[in-house]
Write a protein that holds these residues in place. Structure first.
Motif, PDB file in Angstrom:
ATOM      1  N   LEU A  73       0.810   0.712   6.681  1.00 30.18           N
ATOM      2  CA  LEU A  73       0.756   1.671   5.591  1.00 30.18           C
ATOM      3  C   LEU A  73      -0.686   1.902   5.165  1.00 30.18           C
ATOM      4  N   CYS A  74      -0.960   3.102   4.693  1.00 27.14           N
ATOM      5  CA  CYS A  74      -2.242   3.371   4.040  1.00 27.14           C
ATOM      6  C   CYS A  74      -1.941   4.181   2.783  1.00 27.14           C
ATOM      7  N   PRO A  75      -2.722   3.980   1.747  1.00 21.44           N
ATOM      8  CA  PRO A  75      -2.458   4.676   0.483  1.00 21.44           C
ATOM      9  C   PRO A  75      -2.577   6.190   0.636  1.00 21.44           C
ATOM     10  N   ARG A  76      -1.660   6.913   0.013  1.00 22.02           N
ATOM     11  CA  ARG A  76      -1.752   8.372  -0.027  1.00 22.02           C
ATOM     12  C   ARG A  76      -2.844   8.773  -1.015  1.00 22.02           C
ATOM     13  N   GLU A  77      -3.021   7.962  -2.044  1.00 15.00           N
ATOM     14  CA  GLU A  77      -4.031   8.194  -3.078  1.00 15.00           C
ATOM     15  C   GLU A  77      -4.671   6.852  -3.408  1.00 15.00           C
ATOM     16  N   GLY A  78      -5.881   6.886  -3.921  1.00 11.90           N
ATOM     17  CA  GLY A  78      -6.540   5.656  -4.347  1.00 11.90           C
ATOM     18  C   GLY A  78      -7.011   4.824  -3.170  1.00 11.90           C
ATOM     19  N   THR A  79      -7.277   3.566  -3.442  1.00  5.97           N
ATOM     20  CA  THR A  79      -7.820   2.661  -2.438  1.00  5.97           C
ATOM     21  C   THR A  79      -6.786   1.651  -1.974  1.00  5.97           C
ATOM     22  N   GLN A  82      -6.308  -0.941  -4.733  1.00  8.33           N
ATOM     23  CA  GLN A  82      -5.452  -0.450  -5.817  1.00  8.33           C
ATOM     24  C   GLN A  82      -3.990  -0.463  -5.385  1.00  8.33           C
ATOM     25  N   GLU A  83      -3.740  -0.066  -4.147  1.00  3.34           N
ATOM     26  CA  GLU A  83      -2.367  -0.063  -3.632  1.00  3.34           C
ATOM     27  C   GLU A  83      -1.847  -1.485  -3.489  1.00  3.34           C
ATOM     28  N   LEU A  84      -2.713  -2.408  -3.120  1.00  2.00           N
ATOM     29  CA  LEU A  84      -2.309  -3.817  -3.013  1.00  2.00           C
ATOM     30  C   LEU A  84      -1.808  -4.334  -4.361  1.00  2.00           C
ATOM     31  N   VAL A  85      -2.521  -4.014  -5.428  1.00  2.00           N
ATOM     32  CA  VAL A  85      -2.099  -4.432  -6.769  1.00  2.00           C
ATOM     33  C   VAL A  85      -0.725  -3.835  -7.091  1.00  2.00           C
ATOM     34  N   ARG A  86      -0.537  -2.555  -6.777  1.00  2.00           N
ATOM     35  CA  ARG A  86       0.750  -1.882  -7.053  1.00  2.00           C
ATOM     36  C   ARG A  86       1.886  -2.514  -6.270  1.00  2.00           C
ATOM     37  N   LEU A  87       1.642  -2.783  -4.984  1.00  2.00           N
ATOM     38  CA  LEU A  87       2.698  -3.360  -4.146  1.00  2.00           C
ATOM     39  C   LEU A  87       3.043  -4.785  -4.573  1.00  2.00           C
ATOM     40  N   ASP A 105     -15.552  -3.537   9.791  1.00  2.00           N
ATOM     41  CA  ASP A 105     -14.647  -2.386   9.823  1.00  2.00           C
ATOM     42  C   ASP A 105     -13.172  -2.772   9.814  1.00  2.00           C
ATOM     43  N   THR A 106     -12.871  -4.058   9.853  1.00  2.00           N
ATOM     44  CA  THR A 106     -11.471  -4.479   9.797  1.00  2.00           C
ATOM     45  C   THR A 106     -11.116  -4.706   8.337  1.00  2.00           C
ATOM     46  N   ALA A 107     -10.017  -4.171   7.956  1.00  2.00           N
ATOM     47  CA  ALA A 107      -9.741  -4.206   6.525  1.00  2.00           C
ATOM     48  C   ALA A 107      -8.260  -4.036   6.220  1.00  2.00           C
ATOM     49  N   TRP A 108      -7.457  -4.997   6.562  1.00  2.00           N
ATOM     50  CA  TRP A 108      -6.042  -4.866   6.240  1.00  2.00           C
ATOM     51  C   TRP A 108      -5.535  -6.147   5.592  1.00  2.00           C
ATOM     52  N   VAL A 109      -4.393  -5.996   4.923  1.00  2.00           N
ATOM     53  CA  VAL A 109      -3.704  -7.118   4.305  1.00  2.00           C
ATOM     54  C   VAL A 109      -2.284  -7.100   4.846  1.00  2.00           C
ATOM     55  N   VAL A 110      -1.803  -8.250   5.312  1.00  2.00           N
ATOM     56  CA  VAL A 110      -0.428  -8.375   5.781  1.00  2.00           C
ATOM     57  C   VAL A 110       0.427  -8.766   4.573  1.00  2.00           C
ATOM     58  N   LEU A 111       1.467  -7.984   4.344  1.00  2.00           N
ATOM     59  CA  LEU A 111       2.373  -8.205   3.220  1.00  2.00           C
ATOM     60  C   LEU A 111       3.794  -8.405   3.744  1.00  2.00           C
ATOM     61  N   ALA A 112       4.689  -8.817   2.861  1.00  2.00           N
ATOM     62  CA  ALA A 112       6.103  -8.929   3.206  1.00  2.00           C
ATOM     63  C   ALA A 112       6.935  -8.312   2.096  1.00  2.00           C
ATOM     64  N   ASP A 113       8.032  -7.651   2.490  1.00  2.00           N
ATOM     65  CA  ASP A 113       8.967  -7.106   1.509  1.00  2.00           C
ATOM     66  C   ASP A 113       9.832  -8.256   0.990  1.00  2.00           C
ATOM     67  N   CYS A 120       1.651  -4.052   7.169  1.00  2.00           N
ATOM     68  CA  CYS A 120       0.218  -4.121   6.902  1.00  2.00           C
ATOM     69  C   CYS A 120      -0.197  -3.000   5.964  1.00  2.00           C
ATOM     70  N   LEU A 121      -1.160  -3.298   5.118  1.00  2.00           N
ATOM     71  CA  LEU A 121      -1.751  -2.303   4.241  1.00  2.00           C
ATOM     72  C   LEU A 121      -3.191  -2.091   4.676  1.00  2.00           C
TER      73      LEU A 121
END
Length: 138
Positions: A73-79, A82-87, A105-113, A120-121
């Motif tokens: 996933l990548c944010p439609r808006e914002g950073t 910011q999306e990490l905090v929301r999720l 240049d690598t910049a992702w966070v692995v999350l779980a539902d 990934c975000l």
């Protein structure tokens, strides 16, 4: 002759609950004329603009290993941050923070539902256009 992807399917224990969780994450909605209801064993949700669909299907097996296929996933808006905090406020959990691990240049966070399905975000398109990300903030 070729095929196209119709939708992406996620196996889960509670299709309705997980579809309700994913809808605000992705901005997806129920299909017109086919609402998802508690107790439904299969729940389809769809992006109202792109029509990309996600199908949640109940299975009896519990998740026991890392997903072989996952959503990026990548944010439609914002950073991304910011999306990490929301999720996280929505109930996602951080599995691994890979921001900068493999270079600037690598910049992702692995999350779980809530059922442990990983996704990934990534940085937003605007952040990617700006160049390498700043180091992760503790």
């Amino acid at each position: 002759m070729t095929s196209r992807i119709s939708h992406t399917t996620i196996d889960c224990a509670d299709a309705y609950a997980l579809s309700e969780w994913w809808k605000p994450v992705l901005g997806f909605v129920d299909l017109h004329g086919d609402p998802n209801l508690p107790g439904d064993e299969e729940c389809m949700i769809r992006d109202p603009v792109t029509l990309q669909s996600l199908l949640l299907v109940e299975v009896s097996e519990v998740k026991s290993a890392k997903n072989r296929l996952h959503l990026d996933l990548c944010p439609r808006e914002g950073t991304r941050d910011q999306e990490l905090v929301r999720l996280q406020a929505h109930g996602a959990t951080v599995v691994a923070d890979e921001r900068g691990r493999y270079g600037p240049d690598t910049a992702w966070v692995v999350l779980a539902d809530p059922e442990g399905n990983e996704f990934c975000l990534l940085r937003s398109p605007a952040e990617v256009d700006l160049g390498p990300p700043l180091p992760a903030q503790p």
